[in-house]
Design a protein around this motif. Structure first.
Motif, PDB file in Angstrom:
ATOM      1  N   ASP A  73       0.826  -1.220   0.000  1.00  0.00           N
ATOM      2  CA  ASP A  73       0.000   0.000   0.000  1.00  0.00           C
ATOM      3  C   ASP A  73       0.857   1.267   0.000  1.00  0.00           C
ATOM      4  O   ASP A  73       0.565   2.222   0.724  1.00  0.00           O
ATOM      5  N   GLY A  74       1.941   1.259  -0.776  1.00  0.00           N
ATOM      6  CA  GLY A  74       2.805   2.425  -0.890  1.00  0.00           C
ATOM      7  C   GLY A  74       3.743   2.645   0.286  1.00  0.00           C
ATOM      8  O   GLY A  74       4.473   3.627   0.319  1.00  0.00           O
ATOM      9  N   GLU A  75       3.745   1.732   1.229  1.00  0.00           N
ATOM     10  CA  GLU A  75       4.598   1.847   2.417  1.00  0.00           C
ATOM     11  C   GLU A  75       5.753   0.851   2.313  1.00  0.00           C
ATOM     12  O   GLU A  75       5.544  -0.314   1.969  1.00  0.00           O
ATOM     13  N   ILE A  76       6.965   1.311   2.616  1.00  0.00           N
ATOM     14  CA  ILE A  76       8.128   0.425   2.619  1.00  0.00           C
ATOM     15  C   ILE A  76       8.205  -0.254   3.985  1.00  0.00           C
ATOM     16  O   ILE A  76       8.348   0.408   5.010  1.00  0.00           O
ATOM     17  N   LEU A  77       8.078  -1.571   3.969  1.00  0.00           N
ATOM     18  CA  LEU A  77       8.069  -2.346   5.207  1.00  0.00           C
ATOM     19  C   LEU A  77       9.429  -2.943   5.532  1.00  0.00           C
ATOM     20  O   LEU A  77       9.692  -3.279   6.680  1.00  0.00           O
ATOM     21  N   GLY A  78      10.280  -3.072   4.511  1.00  0.00           N
ATOM     22  CA  GLY A  78      11.590  -3.658   4.738  1.00  0.00           C
ATOM     23  C   GLY A  78      12.356  -3.764   3.438  1.00  0.00           C
ATOM     24  O   GLY A  78      11.891  -3.321   2.389  1.00  0.00           O
ATOM     25  N   GLY A  79      13.531  -4.349   3.544  1.00  0.00           N
ATOM     26  CA  GLY A  79      14.381  -4.541   2.383  1.00  0.00           C
ATOM     27  C   GLY A  79      15.164  -5.828   2.505  1.00  0.00           C
ATOM     28  O   GLY A  79      15.353  -6.357   3.606  1.00  0.00           O
ATOM     29  N   ILE A  80      15.609  -6.337   1.367  1.00  0.00           N
ATOM     30  CA  ILE A  80      16.399  -7.560   1.343  1.00  0.00           C
ATOM     31  C   ILE A  80      17.423  -7.453   0.216  1.00  0.00           C
ATOM     32  O   ILE A  80      17.136  -6.878  -0.834  1.00  0.00           O
ATOM     33  N   ALA A  81      18.608  -7.943   0.467  1.00  0.00           N
ATOM     34  CA  ALA A  81      19.699  -7.894  -0.509  1.00  0.00           C
ATOM     35  C   ALA A  81      20.227  -9.302  -0.746  1.00  0.00           C
ATOM     36  O   ALA A  81      20.415 -10.068   0.205  1.00  0.00           O
ATOM     37  N   LEU A  82      20.462  -9.622  -2.006  1.00  0.00           N
ATOM     38  CA  LEU A  82      21.064 -10.889  -2.408  1.00  0.00           C
ATOM     39  C   LEU A  82      22.422 -10.581  -3.005  1.00  0.00           C
ATOM     40  O   LEU A  82      22.515 -10.000  -4.086  1.00  0.00           O
ATOM     41  N   ARG A  83      23.478 -10.953  -2.286  1.00  0.00           N
ATOM     42  CA  ARG A  83      24.854 -10.742  -2.763  1.00  0.00           C
ATOM     43  C   ARG A  83      25.265 -11.995  -3.532  1.00  0.00           C
ATOM     44  O   ARG A  83      25.273 -13.085  -2.985  1.00  0.00           O
ATOM     45  N   HIS A  84      25.639 -11.809  -4.795  1.00  0.00           N
ATOM     46  CA  HIS A  84      25.876 -12.945  -5.682  1.00  0.00           C
ATOM     47  C   HIS A  84      27.257 -13.561  -5.534  1.00  0.00           C
ATOM     48  O   HIS A  84      27.469 -14.669  -5.996  1.00  0.00           O
ATOM     49  N   GLY A  85      28.204 -12.864  -4.975  1.00  0.00           N
ATOM     50  CA  GLY A  85      29.593 -13.299  -5.002  1.00  0.00           C
ATOM     51  C   GLY A  85      30.039 -14.087  -3.796  1.00  0.00           C
ATOM     52  O   GLY A  85      29.253 -14.544  -2.979  1.00  0.00           O
ATOM     53  N   ASP A  86      31.357 -14.211  -3.700  1.00  0.00           N
ATOM     54  CA  ASP A  86      31.979 -14.940  -2.590  1.00  0.00           C
ATOM     55  C   ASP A  86      33.269 -14.223  -2.194  1.00  0.00           C
ATOM     56  O   ASP A  86      34.317 -14.830  -2.116  1.00  0.00           O
ATOM     57  N   ASP A  87      33.167 -12.916  -1.963  1.00  0.00           N
ATOM     58  CA  ASP A  87      34.346 -12.164  -1.540  1.00  0.00           C
ATOM     59  C   ASP A  87      34.395 -12.101  -0.010  1.00  0.00           C
ATOM     60  O   ASP A  87      33.585 -12.730   0.678  1.00  0.00           O
ATOM     61  N   ASP A  88      35.371 -11.376   0.523  1.00  0.00           N
ATOM     62  CA  ASP A  88      35.528 -11.296   1.977  1.00  0.00           C
ATOM     63  C   ASP A  88      34.272 -10.757   2.657  1.00  0.00           C
ATOM     64  O   ASP A  88      33.884 -11.237   3.724  1.00  0.00           O
ATOM     65  N   TYR A  89      33.638  -9.759   2.048  1.00  0.00           N
ATOM     66  CA  TYR A  89      32.436  -9.196   2.655  1.00  0.00           C
ATOM     67  C   TYR A  89      31.319 -10.245   2.731  1.00  0.00           C
ATOM     68  O   TYR A  89      30.670 -10.401   3.764  1.00  0.00           O
ATOM     69  N   VAL A  90      31.124 -10.993   1.666  1.00  0.00           N
ATOM     70  CA  VAL A  90      30.084 -12.023   1.652  1.00  0.00           C
ATOM     71  C   VAL A  90      30.420 -13.124   2.653  1.00  0.00           C
ATOM     72  O   VAL A  90      29.533 -13.631   3.343  1.00  0.00           O
ATOM     73  N   ARG A  91      31.691 -13.489   2.766  1.00  0.00           N
ATOM     74  CA  ARG A  91      32.079 -14.518   3.732  1.00  0.00           C
ATOM     75  C   ARG A  91      31.831 -14.059   5.158  1.00  0.00           C
ATOM     76  O   ARG A  91      31.629 -14.876   6.055  1.00  0.00           O
ATOM     77  N   TRP A  92      31.818 -12.739   5.401  1.00  0.00           N
ATOM     78  CA  TRP A  92      31.519 -12.203   6.731  1.00  0.00           C
ATOM     79  C   TRP A  92      30.015 -11.964   6.907  1.00  0.00           C
ATOM     80  O   TRP A  92      29.411 -12.417   7.872  1.00  0.00           O
ATOM     81  N   ALA A  93      29.390 -11.240   5.961  1.00  0.00           N
ATOM     82  CA  ALA A  93      28.002 -10.789   6.105  1.00  0.00           C
ATOM     83  C   ALA A  93      26.990 -11.753   5.508  1.00  0.00           C
ATOM     84  O   ALA A  93      25.790 -11.623   5.763  1.00  0.00           O
ATOM     85  N   GLY A  94      27.438 -12.693   4.695  1.00  0.00           N
ATOM     86  CA  GLY A  94      26.526 -13.640   4.070  1.00  0.00           C
ATOM     87  C   GLY A  94      26.035 -13.168   2.717  1.00  0.00           C
ATOM     88  O   GLY A  94      26.242 -12.028   2.313  1.00  0.00           O
ATOM     89  N   ASN A  95      25.364 -14.066   2.011  1.00  0.00           N
ATOM     90  CA  ASN A  95      24.811 -13.751   0.696  1.00  0.00           C
ATOM     91  C   ASN A  95      23.504 -12.984   0.778  1.00  0.00           C
ATOM     92  O   ASN A  95      23.074 -12.378  -0.204  1.00  0.00           O
ATOM     93  N   VAL A  96      22.847 -13.027   1.926  1.00  0.00           N
ATOM     94  CA  VAL A  96      21.547 -12.370   2.074  1.00  0.00           C
ATOM     95  C   VAL A  96      21.561 -11.522   3.338  1.00  0.00           C
ATOM     96  O   VAL A  96      22.032 -11.949   4.391  1.00  0.00           O
ATOM     97  N   GLY A  97      21.037 -10.308   3.206  1.00  0.00           N
ATOM     98  CA  GLY A  97      20.812  -9.438   4.357  1.00  0.00           C
ATOM     99  C   GLY A  97      19.412  -8.874   4.241  1.00  0.00           C
ATOM    100  O   GLY A  97      18.949  -8.579   3.136  1.00  0.00           O
ATOM    101  N   TYR A  98      18.721  -8.744   5.348  1.00  0.00           N
ATOM    102  CA  TYR A  98      17.358  -8.220   5.301  1.00  0.00           C
ATOM    103  C   TYR A  98      17.035  -7.477   6.585  1.00  0.00           C
ATOM    104  O   TYR A  98      17.673  -7.676   7.619  1.00  0.00           O
ATOM    105  N   GLY A  99      16.057  -6.614   6.489  1.00  0.00           N
ATOM    106  CA  GLY A  99      15.584  -5.880   7.653  1.00  0.00           C
ATOM    107  C   GLY A  99      14.127  -5.510   7.469  1.00  0.00           C
ATOM    108  O   GLY A  99      13.696  -5.181   6.367  1.00  0.00           O
TER     109      GLY A  99
END
Length: 169
Positions: A73-99
């Motif tokens: 209904d036009g309201e942002i309830l949250g977000g989700i990210a899909l990281r496709h790679g396998d770099d140091d950041y992904v190895r720490w934070a994971g392939n998926v982050g959401y809130g």
């Protein structure tokens, strides 16, 4: 009924409301806000949304990342990210982050969005994802487990210990 959509500059006002609910800072997991991003001004917000779109197919050697917003209904309830790679950041934070913004929690939105982003991961040909959450975040742990996450263990990280899960697609 919620929808999972690509970030959209036309939702600036809705984003500002969600951002205000989270409080000051850059802590909305799944949104990809960097310290240099100006999400308050319309011009800065549009530039940020454009940067998120470019990250889906980066040309700078960095890992690709698909961002989606949970909107109803036009309201942002949250977000989700899909990281496709396998770099140091992904190895720490994971392939998926959401809130999920505080007022929209406990509705099953994170599980709903995670299942849909896993469908996108399958479409991209990804076969195995790492998803992490803080040790004390029982709600997130349940979300990951409901989506098929298999607990691997706990690993110390720069912001505290993280529960690590694998999802096989």
């Amino acid at each position: 009924m919620p929808a999972l959509i690509e970030p959209d500059a036309r939702l600036h006002g809705a984003f500002l409301q969600a951002h205000a609910e989270w409080g000051p800072g850059l802590h909305e997991d799944g949104f990809g806000i960097a310290p240099a991003d100006d999400v308050d001004s319309p011009t800065g917000f549009a530039a940020w949304v454009a940067r998120l779109a470019r990250q889906a197919t980066p040309d700078d050697g960095r890992h690709a990342c698909t961002y989606r917003w949970i909107v109803e209904d036009g309201e942002i309830l949250g977000g989700i990210a899909l990281r496709h790679g396998d770099d140091d950041y992904v190895r720490w934070a994971g392939n998926v982050g959401y809130g999920i913004r505080p007022s929209a929690r406990r509705r099953g939105l994170a599980t709903w969005a995670l299942r849909r982003i896993l469908d996108e991961a399958r479409t991209l040909g990804l076969q195995r994802l790492l998803i992490v959450c803080a040790v004390g975040n029982a709600a997130s742990a349940k979300t990951i487990e409901r989506a098929g996450g298999v607990f691997e263990g706990v690993q110390d990280a720069k912001f505290g210990p993280l529960r690590r899960y694998r999802v096989h697609l």
